[in-house]
Design a protein around this motif. Structure first.
Motif, PDB file in Angstrom:
ATOM      1  N   ASP A  94       0.829  -1.207   0.000  1.00 33.81           N
ATOM      2  CA  ASP A  94       0.000   0.000   0.000  1.00 33.81           C
ATOM      3  C   ASP A  94       0.870   1.265   0.000  1.00 33.81           C
ATOM      4  O   ASP A  94       0.497   2.289  -0.582  1.00 33.81           O
ATOM      5  N   ALA A 202      -6.707  -3.109  -5.912  1.00 26.72           N
ATOM      6  CA  ALA A 202      -7.503  -2.207  -5.068  1.00 26.72           C
ATOM      7  C   ALA A 202      -6.967  -0.778  -5.164  1.00 26.72           C
ATOM      8  O   ALA A 202      -7.732   0.183  -5.266  1.00 26.72           O
ATOM      9  N   ARG A 205      -7.822   0.643  -8.596  1.00 28.25           N
ATOM     10  CA  ARG A 205      -9.246   0.979  -8.682  1.00 28.25           C
ATOM     11  C   ARG A 205      -9.560   2.308  -7.989  1.00 28.25           C
ATOM     12  O   ARG A 205     -10.388   3.087  -8.460  1.00 28.25           O
ATOM     13  N   LYS A 206      -8.932   2.549  -6.860  1.00 35.45           N
ATOM     14  CA  LYS A 206      -9.175   3.793  -6.136  1.00 35.45           C
ATOM     15  C   LYS A 206      -8.833   5.002  -7.001  1.00 35.45           C
ATOM     16  O   LYS A 206      -9.430   6.073  -6.868  1.00 35.45           O
ATOM     17  N   LYS A 207      -7.865   4.833  -7.887  1.00 35.48           N
ATOM     18  CA  LYS A 207      -7.434   5.932  -8.750  1.00 35.48           C
ATOM     19  C   LYS A 207      -8.277   6.034 -10.020  1.00 35.48           C
ATOM     20  O   LYS A 207      -8.305   7.089 -10.666  1.00 35.48           O
ATOM     21  N   GLU A 212     -16.497   2.701  -6.340  1.00 38.87           N
ATOM     22  CA  GLU A 212     -15.915   1.354  -6.302  1.00 38.87           C
ATOM     23  C   GLU A 212     -16.982   0.273  -6.204  1.00 38.87           C
ATOM     24  O   GLU A 212     -16.751  -0.877  -6.569  1.00 38.87           O
TER      25      GLU A 212
END
Length: 232
Positions: A94, A202, A205-207, A212
């Motif tokens: 992360d 993940a 995807r957040k970007k 979501e």
């Protein structure tokens, strides 16, 4: 010669000796840093091709080193740590690490992961030498520049995130299995790589996704893999 310069960030003398002997025997150039502050200084001064980073450093946590480097560079970072809990691995990934190798490790696996990273760097350079542009809805990937944009805003992606995005884009509409993605991105499948893949997906995807819960670009096929949806 491998023509790669590797920054080794490790304070344990025995591990450091093993790593440097391995790198020297395989014709890698290397720089040493015994702590986090020195690592950041060496990374900014020498711009190494790859960083091999321990998390348990005497002056700061290795995850803080990752975050610092990620604020100004996408150089590949491979964590090599005695911490084996999933939470430690997820935290490092992360923060922006590209790979995670648990101590004790075999020399063969270390070399394999270096070769995978080297191939990934070569592929990114090859892609940047091309001139094609991929457009899908508001998503645009400029392969010649090595950049991706969403609604004309540049996406700040790590090397792994960019590689995953390009792989999905070049196979838009097709379901890519976990095994296929790991082979293409990591060059093989090691223990817990599916966990790494999920963490990177993940983060990507957040970007990409504004919602979501209702993905527009990347669809999960539970237990199988992922697919980039075609957007009008």
């Amino acid at each position: 010669m491998n023509n790669l310069n590797i920054l080794v960030v490790e304070d344990d003398q025995s591990v450091k000796n093993l790593m440097t002997a391995t790198l020297k025997a395989n014709d890698y150039d290397y720089i040493l840093a015994p702590d986090g502050h020195t690592a950041i200084l060496e990374a900014s001064s020498h711009n190494p091709d790859i960083v091999l980073l321990d998390l348990g450093l005497p002056d700061m946590d290795g995850s803080d080193v990752i975050r610092n480097i990620r604020s100004w560079s996408n150089m590949p970072i491979i964590v090599i740590s005695a911490r084996s809990e999933d939470s430690d691995k997820i935290g490092a990934l992360d923060a922006g690490a590209d790979d995670y190798l648990t101590k004790p490790f075999s020399v063969d696996e270390l070399l394999a992961r270096l070769r995978v990273t080297q191939r990934r760097l070569s592929m990114l350079h090859s892609e940047s030498a091309g001139s094609s542009v991929f457009v899908n809805g508001k998503l645009k990937i400029d392969y010649s520049a090595g950049c991706a944009f969403l609604a004309d805003e540049e996406l700040h992606l790590t090397p792994i995130e960019y590689k995953l995005l390009c792989l999905l884009a070049k196979n838009a509409g097709r379901v890519l299995t976990h095994a296929y993605i790991m082979q293409e991105v990591w060059g093989g499948s090691w223990e817990n790589d599916v966990l790494s893949l999920r963490v990177f997906m993940a983060a990507l995807r957040k970007k990409l996704e504004s919602d979501e819960g209702s993905p527009q670009y990347i669809q999960t096929h539970v237990g199988v893999g992922y697919r980039m949806l075609k957007v009008d």
